[in-house]
Design a protein around this motif. Structure first.
Motif, PDB file in Angstrom:
ATOM      1  N   PRO A   1       0.794  -1.234   0.000  1.00 31.42           N
ATOM      2  CA  PRO A   1       0.000   0.000   0.000  1.00 31.42           C
ATOM      3  C   PRO A   1       0.822   1.277   0.000  1.00 31.42           C
ATOM      4  O   PRO A   1       0.465   2.255  -0.679  1.00 31.42           O
ATOM      5  CB  PRO A   1      -0.837  -0.132   1.277  1.00 31.42           C
ATOM      6  CG  PRO A   1      -0.975  -1.609   1.474  1.00 31.42           C
ATOM      7  CD  PRO A   1       0.331  -2.194   1.015  1.00 31.42           C
ATOM      8  N   TRP A   2       1.935   1.303   0.736  1.00 31.50           N
ATOM      9  CA  TRP A   2       2.713   2.542   0.809  1.00 31.50           C
ATOM     10  C   TRP A   2       3.559   2.766  -0.435  1.00 31.50           C
ATOM     11  O   TRP A   2       3.948   3.900  -0.738  1.00 31.50           O
ATOM     12  CB  TRP A   2       3.576   2.570   2.067  1.00 31.50           C
ATOM     13  CG  TRP A   2       4.772   1.640   2.058  1.00 31.50           C
ATOM     14  CD1 TRP A   2       4.780   0.325   2.387  1.00 31.50           C
ATOM     15  CD2 TRP A   2       6.127   1.978   1.722  1.00 31.50           C
ATOM     16  NE1 TRP A   2       6.057  -0.201   2.277  1.00 31.50           N
ATOM     17  CE2 TRP A   2       6.895   0.807   1.883  1.00 31.50           C
ATOM     18  CE3 TRP A   2       6.756   3.146   1.316  1.00 31.50           C
ATOM     19  CZ2 TRP A   2       8.271   0.761   1.630  1.00 31.50           C
ATOM     20  CZ3 TRP A   2       8.124   3.123   1.075  1.00 31.50           C
ATOM     21  CH2 TRP A   2       8.865   1.937   1.236  1.00 31.50           C
ATOM     22  N   VAL A   3       3.839   1.702  -1.207  1.00 32.31           N
ATOM     23  CA  VAL A   3       4.629   1.820  -2.440  1.00 32.31           C
ATOM     24  C   VAL A   3       3.729   2.102  -3.640  1.00 32.31           C
ATOM     25  O   VAL A   3       4.149   2.735  -4.614  1.00 32.31           O
ATOM     26  CB  VAL A   3       5.452   0.530  -2.675  1.00 32.31           C
ATOM     27  CG1 VAL A   3       6.256   0.621  -3.973  1.00 32.31           C
ATOM     28  CG2 VAL A   3       6.389   0.264  -1.499  1.00 32.31           C
ATOM     29  N   ARG A   4       2.468   1.675  -3.545  1.00 33.55           N
ATOM     30  CA  ARG A   4       1.558   1.728  -4.689  1.00 33.55           C
ATOM     31  C   ARG A   4       1.420   3.116  -5.318  1.00 33.55           C
ATOM     32  O   ARG A   4       1.333   3.232  -6.550  1.00 33.55           O
ATOM     33  CB  ARG A   4       0.190   1.186  -4.279  1.00 33.55           C
ATOM     34  CG  ARG A   4      -0.696   0.804  -5.477  1.00 33.55           C
ATOM     35  CD  ARG A   4      -2.016   0.229  -4.978  1.00 33.55           C
ATOM     36  NE  ARG A   4      -1.798  -0.936  -4.145  1.00 33.55           N
ATOM     37  CZ  ARG A   4      -2.456  -1.206  -3.010  1.00 33.55           C
ATOM     38  NH1 ARG A   4      -3.379  -0.357  -2.589  1.00 33.55           N
ATOM     39  NH2 ARG A   4      -2.204  -2.293  -2.326  1.00 33.55           N
ATOM     40  N   PRO A   5       1.371   4.224  -4.553  1.00 31.47           N
ATOM     41  CA  PRO A   5       1.282   5.540  -5.198  1.00 31.47           C
ATOM     42  C   PRO A   5       2.426   5.828  -6.163  1.00 31.47           C
ATOM     43  O   PRO A   5       2.217   6.476  -7.200  1.00 31.47           O
ATOM     44  CB  PRO A   5       1.293   6.508  -4.006  1.00 31.47           C
ATOM     45  CG  PRO A   5       0.707   5.714  -2.883  1.00 31.47           C
ATOM     46  CD  PRO A   5       1.230   4.321  -3.083  1.00 31.47           C
TER      47      PRO A   5
ATOM     48  N   GLU B   1      11.062   8.973  -0.578  1.00 32.10           N
ATOM     49  CA  GLU B   1      10.663   7.701   0.030  1.00 32.10           C
ATOM     50  C   GLU B   1       9.932   7.947   1.344  1.00 32.10           C
ATOM     51  O   GLU B   1       8.961   7.253   1.678  1.00 32.10           O
ATOM     52  CB  GLU B   1      11.887   6.811   0.237  1.00 32.10           C
ATOM     53  CG  GLU B   1      11.564   5.431   0.773  1.00 32.10           C
ATOM     54  CD  GLU B   1      12.728   4.460   0.672  1.00 32.10           C
ATOM     55  OE1 GLU B   1      12.721   3.461   1.417  1.00 32.10           O
ATOM     56  OE2 GLU B   1      13.636   4.686  -0.152  1.00 32.10           O
ATOM     57  N   GLY B   2      10.375   8.944   2.098  1.00 26.12           N
ATOM     58  CA  GLY B   2       9.703   9.299   3.344  1.00 26.12           C
ATOM     59  C   GLY B   2       8.278   9.777   3.115  1.00 26.12           C
ATOM     60  O   GLY B   2       7.377   9.459   3.897  1.00 26.12           O
ATOM     61  N   ASP B   3       8.058  10.549   2.035  1.00 28.21           N
ATOM     62  CA  ASP B   3       6.704  10.993   1.700  1.00 28.21           C
ATOM     63  C   ASP B   3       5.786   9.804   1.448  1.00 28.21           C
ATOM     64  O   ASP B   3       4.609   9.818   1.839  1.00 28.21           O
ATOM     65  CB  ASP B   3       6.729  11.890   0.456  1.00 28.21           C
ATOM     66  CG  ASP B   3       7.312  13.264   0.741  1.00 28.21           C
ATOM     67  OD1 ASP B   3       7.394  13.640   1.927  1.00 28.21           O
ATOM     68  OD2 ASP B   3       7.686  13.961  -0.227  1.00 28.21           O
ATOM     69  N   LEU B   4       6.308   8.793   0.776  1.00 32.11           N
ATOM     70  CA  LEU B   4       5.519   7.589   0.530  1.00 32.11           C
ATOM     71  C   LEU B   4       5.126   6.918   1.847  1.00 32.11           C
ATOM     72  O   LEU B   4       3.961   6.547   2.048  1.00 32.11           O
ATOM     73  CB  LEU B   4       6.306   6.600  -0.339  1.00 32.11           C
ATOM     74  CG  LEU B   4       6.373   6.889  -1.842  1.00 32.11           C
ATOM     75  CD1 LEU B   4       7.445   6.024  -2.491  1.00 32.11           C
ATOM     76  CD2 LEU B   4       5.028   6.642  -2.509  1.00 32.11           C
TER      77      LEU B   4
END
Length: 463
Positions: free
Chosen positions: A246-250, A448-451
């Protein structure tokens, strides 16, 4: 034991070495641009030599795109395992083989296979070279460094069109000339270093720091950057399945969609087939080639401007400034092709002017940002595979456009084909407004932190 590539660099500690790395690696973009652009001119001679119909022309053109689908997917896992630098060397080698094979083709089947080989390398180039450059460039200059790849792509397309104009119907020489930049790329990459971020991911921090000390202005800057990389490098190397976390999907949504829109808005369709469409509308062969060549020259200029602007005003804002103009140009071009098409000298001039404006703003917009965004948005542990997926999206939709453009023009007419691309471009604009984030000035680790903190999309950043 010291890394061989590291030992070969005795350059003083200066950002100039980063420019050298970016320019040399981006030669892969020149190869990609030349070999995709040259087919637009070569088709005019190939059509006479092999008596090609529209379907066969689309198959010959699509051979490189079909090969690219396999090249970009295969390179991602290999670059994570074997290194970025080794895969760039492989790109140059396969380009050289494909160029020779295309030039000596004696039948259409072998030519399609040769174009498939070139596609393997072109697909690999679009995956690995932007990632390699992004991972060695300092954040404040990463935009213009990665955009060097796209500059080389459009420069290669321009070289292809003007080479084709000079060579006339000598299509073998057109294909064979691709060997020259392939050899330069191979020789150059032998002495360039590995990506420091890949080395940290492989627990080779000392080698990574030694390389970064040569790439940054000071030893302290290199040490600080290594420490920041280590904050995200302790994650196990990811699988394809990890791209669906889920956190990588965007990142996947943005990377794949920008790549998709760069193709289904029609720019490669016109680069490949503009000479064919223009000649069918009454232009002479030379006028069709020169008209398209002039368009690509403007794309080169726009790419140079874009390489500066993406680090000054941002990637997202740059897209929002360029894409609306390309939509207007498509609509006007559709109007000019209504009825019997452009008949007067004035209407033909306006068609070429609209073609120039469209390619300048669309290729100069999406083209500048696609590989840059695709190299930035993915987390380190899946960056190779993520960039491969974005490149796959580009080539998959490029293949669809390549195999349908001439058929669309025949079925719908040029007017409705151009208007269809305009409608899709409006959809792309809406997507950019709401979802594409601004990555200007951020380190790869900050992105990466924003994700991870669920503030990646544009509408989330405005809250």
């Amino acid at each position: 034991m010291r890394d061989v590539a590291t030992d070969t660099i005795d350059t003083p500690k200066s950002p100039a070495i980063v420019v050298l790395i970016a320019v040399m690696a981006a030669l892969g973009g020149l190869l990609f641009g030349y070999d995709t652009g040259i087919i637009g001119v070569a088709l005019l001679g190939l059509g006479k030599y092999f008596a090609l119909d529209d379907l066969t022309k689309q198959l010959v053109t699509g051979g490189i795109v079909f090969g690219a689908l396999f090249g970009c997917l295969g390179t991602g896992p290999l670059s994570d395992r074997l290194g970025r630098r080794l895969m760039v060397i492989a790109v140059g080698l396969v380009f050289a083989v494909g160029s020779i094979a295309s030039a000596i083709s004696t039948n259409i089947e072998f030519l399609i296979f040769s174009r498939f080989l070139l596609g393997l390398s072109a697909g690999s180039a679009t995956q690995i070279i932007p990632v390699y450059i992004a991972e060695v460039a300092p954040p404040q200059h990463r935009g213009k460094m990665v955009v060097l790849f796209q500059f080389m792509v459009v420069f290669g397309i321009t070289v292809a069109y003007f080479s084709g104009f000079v060579l006339g119907d000598h299509w073998r020489w057109m294909f064979g000339l691709g060997l020259v930049p392939a050899i330069i790329l191979l020789l150059g990459m032998v002495v360039l270093p590995e990506s420091p971020r890949w080395l940290v991911m492989k627990h080779q921090e000392l080698k990574a720091q030694e390389i970064l000390e040569r790439l940054r202005a000071s030893k302290d800057a290199a040490i600080a950057e290594i420490a920041e990389i280590e904050t995200v490098a302790n994650h196990p190397q990811g699988s394809w399945k990890d791209l669906m976390q889920p956190w990588v999907r965007p990142a996947v949504v943005v990377g794949a969609a920008i790549a998709m829109f760069s193709q289904i808005t029609g720019n490669n369709a016109l680069i490949y087939y503009a000479p064919t469409i223009l000649t069918s509308a009454g232009f002479s062969h030379n006028a069709a080639i020169l008209g398209t060549g002039a368009s690509t020259l403007l794309v080169v200029i726009m790419t140079m401007i874009g390489s500066i602007l993406v680090d000054k005003i941002g990637r997202r804002r740059y897209l929002l400034l360029t894409i609306p103009g390309s939509i207007v140009a498509l609509i006007v071009m559709g109007v000019l092709f209504m009825g019997a098409g452009p008949q007067s000298d004035l209407s033909k001039f306006l068609v070429v002017a609209c073609l120039c404006i469209y390619l300048m703003l669309n290729c100069g917009g999406f083209g500048v940002c696609i590989w840059l965004i695709n190299a930035e948005v993915y987390p380190l542990f899946v960056r190779g595979k993520g960039a491969a997926l974005g490149a796959f999206s580009h080539w998959f939709f490029d293949l669809i456009v390549t195999l349908t453009t001439l058929s669309l023009v025949t079925a719908l007419g040029a007017t409705y084909t151009f208007w269809l691309y305009a409608l899709i471009s409006i959809g792309a604009l809406i997507f950019i407004i709401y979802l594409v984030p601004e990555t200007k000035g951020k380190t790869l680790e900050e992105i990466e932190g924003d994700l991870k903190e669920n503030r990646f999309y544009a509408y989330q950043q405005k809250k």
